[in-house]
Design an enzyme around this catalytic site. Sequence first.
Site, PDB file in Angstrom:
ATOM      1  N   HIS A 256      12.791  54.232 -10.607  1.00 47.88           N
ATOM      2  CA  HIS A 256      12.283  55.332 -11.434  1.00 47.88           C
ATOM      3  C   HIS A 256      13.389  55.847 -12.355  1.00 47.88           C
ATOM      4  O   HIS A 256      14.571  55.863 -12.009  1.00 47.88           O
ATOM      5  CB  HIS A 256      11.682  56.443 -10.584  1.00 47.88           C
ATOM      6  CG  HIS A 256      12.627  57.159  -9.664  1.00 47.88           C
ATOM      7  ND1 HIS A 256      13.401  58.234 -10.051  1.00 47.88           N
ATOM      8  CD2 HIS A 256      12.899  56.971  -8.345  1.00 47.88           C
ATOM      9  CE1 HIS A 256      14.101  58.671  -9.029  1.00 47.88           C
ATOM     10  NE2 HIS A 256      13.831  57.933  -7.977  1.00 47.88           N
TER      11      HIS A 256
ATOM     12  N   ASP B 101      20.280  58.573  -7.495  1.00 43.94           N
ATOM     13  CA  ASP B 101      18.828  58.634  -7.350  1.00 43.94           C
ATOM     14  C   ASP B 101      18.183  58.711  -8.729  1.00 43.94           C
ATOM     15  O   ASP B 101      17.822  59.799  -9.174  1.00 43.94           O
ATOM     16  CB  ASP B 101      18.467  59.864  -6.490  1.00 43.94           C
ATOM     17  CG  ASP B 101      16.984  59.992  -6.189  1.00 43.94           C
ATOM     18  OD1 ASP B 101      16.572  61.077  -5.756  1.00 43.94           O
ATOM     19  OD2 ASP B 101      16.242  59.012  -6.400  1.00 43.94           O
TER      20      ASP B 101
ATOM     21  N   HIS C 291      19.604  64.708  -5.060  1.00 41.18           N
ATOM     22  CA  HIS C 291      19.009  66.038  -5.244  1.00 41.18           C
ATOM     23  C   HIS C 291      20.007  67.182  -5.105  1.00 41.18           C
ATOM     24  O   HIS C 291      19.623  68.344  -5.256  1.00 41.18           O
ATOM     25  CB  HIS C 291      17.829  66.290  -4.293  1.00 41.18           C
ATOM     26  CG  HIS C 291      16.649  65.390  -4.534  1.00 41.18           C
ATOM     27  ND1 HIS C 291      15.361  65.730  -4.202  1.00 41.18           N
ATOM     28  CD2 HIS C 291      16.556  64.154  -5.065  1.00 41.18           C
ATOM     29  CE1 HIS C 291      14.538  64.740  -4.514  1.00 41.18           C
ATOM     30  NE2 HIS C 291      15.238  63.766  -5.031  1.00 41.18           N
TER      31      HIS C 291
ATOM     32  N   ASP D  30      12.988  58.908 -13.846  1.00 35.41           N
ATOM     33  CA  ASP D  30      13.020  60.374 -13.834  1.00 35.41           C
ATOM     34  C   ASP D  30      14.019  60.860 -12.789  1.00 35.41           C
ATOM     35  O   ASP D  30      14.254  60.187 -11.776  1.00 35.41           O
ATOM     36  CB  ASP D  30      11.631  60.978 -13.545  1.00 35.41           C
ATOM     37  CG  ASP D  30      11.001  60.483 -12.257  1.00 35.41           C
ATOM     38  OD1 ASP D  30      10.476  61.301 -11.481  1.00 35.41           O
ATOM     39  OD2 ASP D  30      11.024  59.249 -12.019  1.00 35.41           O
TER      40      ASP D  30
ATOM     41  N   GLU E 200       8.380  59.380 -10.330  1.00 36.59           N
ATOM     42  CA  GLU E 200       8.474  59.113  -8.886  1.00 36.59           C
ATOM     43  C   GLU E 200       8.701  60.413  -8.120  1.00 36.59           C
ATOM     44  O   GLU E 200       8.152  60.621  -7.038  1.00 36.59           O
ATOM     45  CB  GLU E 200       9.623  58.134  -8.591  1.00 36.59           C
ATOM     46  CG  GLU E 200       9.678  57.695  -7.132  1.00 36.59           C
ATOM     47  CD  GLU E 200      10.408  58.672  -6.213  1.00 36.59           C
ATOM     48  OE1 GLU E 200      11.246  59.454  -6.718  1.00 36.59           O
ATOM     49  OE2 GLU E 200      10.151  58.657  -4.998  1.00 36.59           O
ATOM     50  N   GLU E 201       9.524  61.280  -8.729  1.00 37.82           N
ATOM     51  CA  GLU E 201       9.852  62.533  -8.030  1.00 37.82           C
ATOM     52  C   GLU E 201       8.672  63.489  -7.946  1.00 37.82           C
ATOM     53  O   GLU E 201       8.726  64.479  -7.222  1.00 37.82           O
ATOM     54  CB  GLU E 201      11.026  63.233  -8.736  1.00 37.82           C
ATOM     55  CG  GLU E 201      12.310  62.417  -8.783  1.00 37.82           C
ATOM     56  CD  GLU E 201      13.022  62.289  -7.426  1.00 37.82           C
ATOM     57  OE1 GLU E 201      12.477  62.727  -6.398  1.00 37.82           O
ATOM     58  OE2 GLU E 201      14.127  61.714  -7.401  1.00 37.82           O
TER      59      GLU E 201
END
Lengths: 423, 423
Positions: free
Chosen positions: A103, A136, A394, A105, A170-171
């Site tokens: 991903h 990530d 995150h 995003d 995805e998030e």
Amino acid sequence: MTKQFKENIYEWIDKNEQKAVKLLQRLVQEKSVQGSESAAQAIVVEVCRELGFQIDIWEPNFKELEQNENFISNRKDFMNSPNVVAVMKGSGSGGNSIILNGHIDVVPEGEENQWNEAPYSGVVKEGKIYGRGTTDMKGGNVALLLAMEAIQQCGVKLKGDVIFQSVIEEESGGAGSLATILKNYHADAVLIPEPTNMKIFPKQQGSLWFRLKVHGRSAHGGTRYEGVSAIEKSVTVMEYVKDLETFRNSKIKDPLYSNIPIPLPINIGKIAGGNWPSSVPDLVTVEGRIGVGPDETIEEVKAELANKLVSLQKEDSWFIENPVELEWFGARWLPGSIPLDHSFLQVLSNNYLDVTKEKPIVEASPWGTDGGLFTNVANIPTVVFGPGVTEVAHYPNEYIEIKKMIQAAKIVASTLVDWCKVE
Amino acid sequence: MTKQFKENIYEWIDKNEQKAVKLLQRLVQEKSVQGSESAAQAIVVEVCRELGFQIDIWEPNFKELEQNENFISNRKDFMNSPNVVAVMKGSGSGGNSIILNGHIDVVPEGEENQWNEAPYSGVVKEGKIYGRGTTDMKGGNVALLLAMEAIQQCGVKLKGDVIFQSVIEEESGGAGSLATILKNYHADAVLIPEPTNMKIFPKQQGSLWFRLKVHGRSAHGGTRYEGVSAIEKSVTVMEYVKDLETFRNSKIKDPLYSNIPIPLPINIGKIAGGNWPSSVPDLVTVEGRIGVGPDETIEEVKAELANKLVSLQKEDSWFIENPVELEWFGARWLPGSIPLDHSFLQVLSNNYLDVTKEKPIVEASPWGTDGGLFTNVANIPTVVFGPGVTEVAHYPNEYIEIKKMIQAAKIVASTLVDWCKVE
């Protein structure tokens, strides 16, 4: 022959480490939170174009997606938020195809004062690249591209197609990957280089977000005994939720979980209730996430939590007249998996050993990814394996180790050689 | 003679019930939340002027007030927010003086859809007047004015001064009453007709607002065992607070509290923590109020709570590195009282019996008023007694019973006759 191909590929990758680092820096510096993905995708398109891949760029179609029961998003359109799929065509028959999904995003950076460097700096320090999205999962995406370019530049012709996907959302629920599935992109296996600390996850946990509303009865704080505190009641509710977690985890026998303290956690993430220090609070809202095991269905898990909340009534009659309200909202990840005897898993593990000279750690993952959509909606076995650092995803000061990214690229490249097979 | 005076006064009050109802309606219809007191005060001034009282209207002076350690307010000026003091001068020596204090400010109405009628309607239904401020405490203020007017209209000349005060800021820390004290208004006793359900409170609880910050350690919800939940820690903290409440109340022997389940409650009013269902929360904030007994000091009570929070460290070492943060903020009410053998209390009780034909219920109050300032700062014995309905103060559909307001007016009037004495 394969051995020689792999050695050439490893050598090429080592030689091009700086090029990969620069690419990751460029990608990280394009902040690609929800709604702002296009600049980062443009870089991906540029790279794939230079490599001569067959490119598909499109903005997912809300009207089409919302017909699908697996569509989760808080958006009503995806204008300026394109998916990118780039295919390195194989020569034809005899090999296996693969989807390499990552991903584009990223989650927001949070409080900037918690970062040592600017959150989208891409600064390199002591072998690490810093910035939101490094781990990530843009570092993983770069490992995939590096693997594909190495194969091409070393003149290795694969039989099976390699389908690289750079998806949005995805998030926030998986709309990007779902859009590729609805566009009929299919393969014999999927690899997603989410940040696994280089562990191999043949099983991935799903999760659901829940919201509980616990009621009380208002009164003046000086005569609090005339009221019923929703905060006190919510403490009982949370005890029951913890009890459910203990019960659910006591049933787990899968050896893939043996090193994990709580295989399927129920996390209480947020609480808010009452609005005046001098009043007994009459409403508390609790939000959390519940893990869904790879062998469970969403409906089963929802029913377990609902039933547990109803059982509160046996302990405390307050909950008969004032039942806890349960709502499922927001993000949801389906569990994913690949059969443990699947040949792709074997190929990946062997090449992990070939590159690192160590056996991989194979575990069940504690969190969800788009792998659940591929497993359950597209019926494609999915493995999650990537170079990012799980603990910093995150969080402030997110980073990735360059060495791991390079190792992962090598492992993916050699896996492609064995899986897709060579002409 | 006194008996005849009282009968005349009671008769006059009964005849003027409608006038009193209309006055209360007018006062209620002027919404007088913090900052908007002047329109309601104008009505008070008009009434006092018609009665020929000596009137003092002034806006409290922030610069002067902020020098005083008892000044609590979130305001930095009181422009357009006047205090009103109106004196019915006595003839001179031999009688006692009295301050009749009532606040003109009201708390906000909250959610309008929770009210059956408009919140400032002043509608009369089945012997009740509805609206924010009827019970807390414009109905009490009208009872005071009605008592004073009855005495005057019946030609009863008192010896001692009657000092009527219509103050701002009771709901927000007492700046209005404090300003009258700093202006040297003094008397032999104070009566405050806050809504006591017609009970007599010779002792009034004080209270303090506290804020606790409980720390945890963040982690992804799927690996929650790597974090420390601030929500779980806050549950332990709240257990300790409840334990402190039990301990503090076990020490209370005062018979005035014998009918009260929890004499000095500690109320947890508000909780908020965490911000993401999928993350272990690392900070929870808890707010509440702690009662201060009439025989306690603010400093003693603050120290008790602080020590209790430190004692958490013995049970859980997490609190050694991550102590609970304690902050005292916002509103504060000093406890108030009048000695139980004080003659004013006797006079009031006797006249309660005279008017209602029943003995009064005498108790310690569960909440604070400006009485604490009069008791502790001005050193004037203070009693709280009024016709409002405690349970509906600060809630939707607040109301007062007309009959009780009239009774209270009679009791106050006859009390003035005996206390201030008649020429």
